[in-house]
Write a protein that holds these residues in place. Structure first.
Motif, short mmCIF file in Angstrom:
data_model
loop_
_atom_site.label_atom_id
_atom_site.label_comp_id
_atom_site.label_asym_id
_atom_site.label_seq_id
_atom_site.Cartn_x
_atom_site.Cartn_y
_atom_site.Cartn_z
N LEU A 31 0.83 -1.21 0.00
CA LEU A 31 0.00 0.00 0.00
C LEU A 31 0.86 1.25 0.00
CD1 LEU A 31 -2.44 -0.86 2.94
CD2 LEU A 31 -2.78 -1.30 0.50
N ARG A 32 0.34 2.27 -0.66
CA ARG A 32 0.87 3.63 -0.49
C ARG A 32 -0.07 4.29 0.52
NH1 ARG A 32 -0.10 8.78 -3.10
NH2 ARG A 32 -1.89 7.97 -4.26
N ILE A 33 0.49 4.74 1.63
CA ILE A 33 -0.37 5.29 2.67
C ILE A 33 -0.86 6.68 2.27
CG2 ILE A 33 -0.37 6.17 5.06
CD1 ILE A 33 -0.63 3.09 4.89
N LEU A 34 -2.16 6.91 2.50
CA LEU A 34 -2.75 8.22 2.19
C LEU A 34 -2.96 9.01 3.49
CD1 LEU A 34 -5.44 7.02 -0.39
CD2 LEU A 34 -3.18 7.95 -0.89
N ASP A 35 -3.77 8.46 4.38
CA ASP A 35 -4.13 9.18 5.62
C ASP A 35 -3.92 8.28 6.84
OD1 ASP A 35 -5.01 11.43 4.28
OD2 ASP A 35 -7.14 10.89 4.40
N ILE A 36 -3.50 8.90 7.94
CA ILE A 36 -3.42 8.20 9.22
C ILE A 36 -4.09 9.07 10.28
CG2 ILE A 36 -1.85 7.36 11.04
CD1 ILE A 36 -1.61 5.70 8.50
N GLY A 37 -5.06 8.53 10.98
CA GLY A 37 -5.72 9.28 12.04
C GLY A 37 -4.94 9.17 13.34
N LEU A 38 -5.01 10.24 14.13
CA LEU A 38 -4.34 10.24 15.44
C LEU A 38 -5.40 10.13 16.52
CD1 LEU A 38 -1.89 13.23 14.86
CD2 LEU A 38 -1.48 10.79 14.50
N GLY A 63 0.90 4.73 14.38
CA GLY A 63 -0.17 4.86 13.38
C GLY A 63 -0.95 3.57 13.22
N HIS A 64 -2.23 3.58 13.61
CA HIS A 64 -3.05 2.38 13.41
C HIS A 64 -4.38 2.68 12.73
CE1 HIS A 64 -4.16 3.97 17.40
NE2 HIS A 64 -5.36 3.51 17.14
N GLU A 65 -4.77 3.95 12.64
CA GLU A 65 -6.01 4.29 11.92
C GLU A 65 -5.59 4.68 10.51
OE1 GLU A 65 -7.92 7.50 14.02
OE2 GLU A 65 -8.09 6.33 15.86
N SER A 66 -5.79 3.78 9.54
CA SER A 66 -5.13 4.02 8.25
C SER A 66 -6.09 4.04 7.07
CB SER A 66 -4.11 2.91 8.00
OG SER A 66 -4.78 1.69 7.75
N LEU A 67 -5.62 4.67 6.01
CA LEU A 67 -6.23 4.54 4.67
C LEU A 67 -5.07 4.48 3.68
CD1 LEU A 67 -8.71 4.57 2.75
CD2 LEU A 67 -8.36 7.04 2.56
N GLY A 68 -5.05 3.45 2.83
CA GLY A 68 -3.98 3.32 1.85
C GLY A 68 -4.53 3.00 0.47
N GLU A 69 -3.65 3.14 -0.52
CA GLU A 69 -4.02 2.78 -1.89
C GLU A 69 -3.15 1.60 -2.31
OE1 GLU A 69 -3.44 5.91 -4.78
OE2 GLU A 69 -3.65 4.45 -6.41
N GLU A 153 -11.55 3.03 11.25
CA GLU A 153 -11.04 2.28 12.42
C GLU A 153 -11.68 2.76 13.73
OE1 GLU A 153 -8.69 0.54 15.60
OE2 GLU A 153 -8.96 2.66 15.24
N PRO A 154 -11.73 4.09 14.00
CA PRO A 154 -12.41 4.47 15.25
C PRO A 154 -13.90 4.08 15.28
CG PRO A 154 -11.63 6.43 14.04
CD PRO A 154 -11.03 5.24 13.38
N LEU A 155 -14.53 3.98 14.11
CA LEU A 155 -15.94 3.54 14.10
C LEU A 155 -16.07 2.05 14.39
CD1 LEU A 155 -18.97 4.08 13.63
CD2 LEU A 155 -18.57 3.81 11.18
N THR A 156 -15.01 1.26 14.12
CA THR A 156 -15.12 -0.18 14.39
C THR A 156 -15.37 -0.46 15.87
OG1 THR A 156 -12.72 -0.51 14.64
CG2 THR A 156 -13.66 -0.88 12.44
N ILE A 157 -14.93 0.46 16.73
CA ILE A 157 -15.16 0.29 18.18
C ILE A 157 -16.67 0.26 18.43
CG2 ILE A 157 -14.69 1.27 20.50
CD1 ILE A 157 -12.04 0.85 19.08
N ASN A 359 -0.78 20.44 21.88
CA ASN A 359 -2.19 20.36 22.21
C ASN A 359 -2.98 21.17 21.20
OD1 ASN A 359 -4.28 19.47 23.63
ND2 ASN A 359 -3.72 20.42 25.59
N ILE A 360 -3.07 20.63 19.97
CA ILE A 360 -3.67 21.48 18.94
C ILE A 360 -5.20 21.43 18.99
CG2 ILE A 360 -1.66 21.10 17.43
CD1 ILE A 360 -3.69 19.79 15.46
N GLY A 361 -5.76 20.61 19.85
CA GLY A 361 -7.22 20.55 19.98
C GLY A 361 -7.85 19.95 18.75
N GLY A 362 -9.08 20.32 18.47
CA GLY A 362 -9.79 19.77 17.32
C GLY A 362 -10.39 18.42 17.67
N ILE A 363 -11.01 17.79 16.67
CA ILE A 363 -11.66 16.49 16.92
C ILE A 363 -10.75 15.39 16.40
CG2 ILE A 363 -13.76 15.13 16.64
CD1 ILE A 363 -15.27 17.80 16.22
N LYS A 364 -10.76 15.12 15.11
CA LYS A 364 -9.85 14.09 14.58
C LYS A 364 -8.75 14.78 13.78
CE LYS A 364 -9.78 10.22 14.69
NZ LYS A 364 -8.96 9.52 15.74
#
Ligand code: BGC
Length: 382
Positions: A31-38, A63-69, A153-157, A359-364
């Motif tokens: 995979l080529r990684i596109l996005d990783i959630g923190l 990095g465990h929340e991933s999206l790849g191509e 990945e966070p929705l899988t919970i 501590n940049i705040g925000g949601i995801k």
């Protein structure tokens, strides 16, 4: 290629250079990684309170929340094709023959504790340019979900929790009937504790299934999370906005509490208010602090006299990844702008250590490998 790694011994978090991974087995996919959630787990790892490097390595690529191509497919891989977008699962089975859950394909229920988790425990993660893994751990995402699929990945919970909650609700024939009715006479009620990504995605799952949903969090409204709750038709409350007496009346009718804060004191307070025949689901993993006082007699009386069920849930199986991808599609149709608003920043990998340690705040907050040269987009938090 670059990767973001933590070095527990020297207490560093930094970008490193790594060799490009090679395909070693015929059922592997590159995979080529596109996005990783923190998430909070990554922050704990970067605070050296959690996480374990692979055996023999002094660092862990996070990095465990991933999206790849998909960029390369082994000869024995038959489900994915070059160009597909995929989300990869996190946990890998333990090696012990006696662990029936792992042998049955459910390492999320591993009993030995010797499972590995990519980016968390004993295996490098996905915050790097290219990744190789077995096809069986990959789940294809429709291209129209490109912008939001990192939320899978966070929705899988919530998907794993919902699957278990459904089986518990089956013990209450009248509630099961209510939930199956097209035109509902009664909408069951849920309280979500916490308005981070796990809480908000849980609230979306509940709202989409017709539950009347309250999200309870510490930050007073209005804030970006309360805007999201209101946009999906839920109700947001914080200590400042709902009087304790009113909370009791509200919580008295609650069929389900979904805890997504990791704050045990708050969870145990809320548990006291859980109604008869109700379910309390814990998902947070608190860091270990000192013991606190809890009214155990009251809780035990309630559990017995009110037929309550309390359960904890971690990680998710392959089925839950498929369900999460389906539901991301449902949320995207129901609330396209709102789903996207969960992602409040996209940063270049070079900026990841700062985002994780600051501590940049925000949601995801998301690290993106698509834009080179450190282009960063911060969506305005209102
Ligand atoms: C991850 C799960 C993992 C859990 C415990 C969570 O942040 O989403 O995949 O099992 O941490 O390590």
């Amino acid at each position: 290629m670059k990767a973001v790694a933590v070095f527990p011994r020297t207490k560093e978090v930094r970008v490193i250079e790594q060799e490009v991974p090679r395909m070693a087995e015929p059922d592997q996919v590159k995979l080529r990684i596109l996005d990783i959630g923190l998430c909070g787990t990554d922050k704990e790892i970067c605070a050296f309170a959690y996480g374990t490097p692979p055996a023999g390595s002094d660092y862990l690529v996070i990095g465990h929340e991933s999206l790849g191509e998909v960029i390369e497919v082994g000869p024995a891989a038959s489900r994915v094709n070059v160009g597909d977008l995929v989300v990869t699962t996190v946990r890998r089975p333990c090696p012990h023959p006696e662990c029936r859950p792992c042998r049955a394909g459910y390492p999320d229920f591993c009993i030995t504790g010797d499972y590995t988790e990519r980016g968390i425990k004993g295996a490098h993660g996905f915050m790097t340019e290219e990744v190789v893994d077995h096809e069986r751990y990959m789940h294809v995402v429709p291209p129209e979900l490109r912008d939001v699929a990192v939320l899978t990945e966070p929705l899988t919970i919530a998907e794993k929790a919902a699957n278990q909650a459904r089986q518990i609700v089956d013990r209450l024939p009248w509630l099961k009937r209510d939930l199956q009715e097209e035109a509902r006479r009664h909408n069951p009620t849920a309280v979500v504790l916490g308005a981070g990504p796990v809480g908000l995605l849980g609230a979306m799952k509940l709202m989409a299934a017709g539950w009347q949903t309250f999200v309870y969090a510490l930050a007073p409204a209005p804030n970006p999370s309360s805007d999201i709750v209101e946009a999906i038709g839920g109700q947001y409350g914080s200590q400042g906005r709902i009087a304790v007496e009113k909370q009791k009346a509200l919580f008295g009718h609650i069929h389900l509490i979904y805890e997504a804060t990791g704050v045990s004191r708050l969870a145990f307070e809320a548990w006291k208010l859980l109604g008869p025949n109700s379910v309390f689901i814990f998902t947070g993993v608190p860091s270990l602090k000192g013991p606190i006082e809890v009214d155990t007699d009251l809780l035990m009386r309630n559990i017995v006299l009110k037929n309550q069920i309390i359960f904890g849930t971690v990680n998710a199986s392959s089925e839950h990844f498929d369900e999460a991808i389906r539901d991301i599609g449902v949320f995207h149709q129901l609330w396209p702008g709102t789903l996207r608003a969960l992602i409040t920043s996209r940063s270049a990998p070079e900026e990841a250590p700062g985002v994780l340690l600051g501590n940049i705040g925000g949601i995801k907050n998301v690290v993106t490998f698509e834009t080179s040269g450190g282009a960063t987009e911060r969506e305005q938090s209102r």
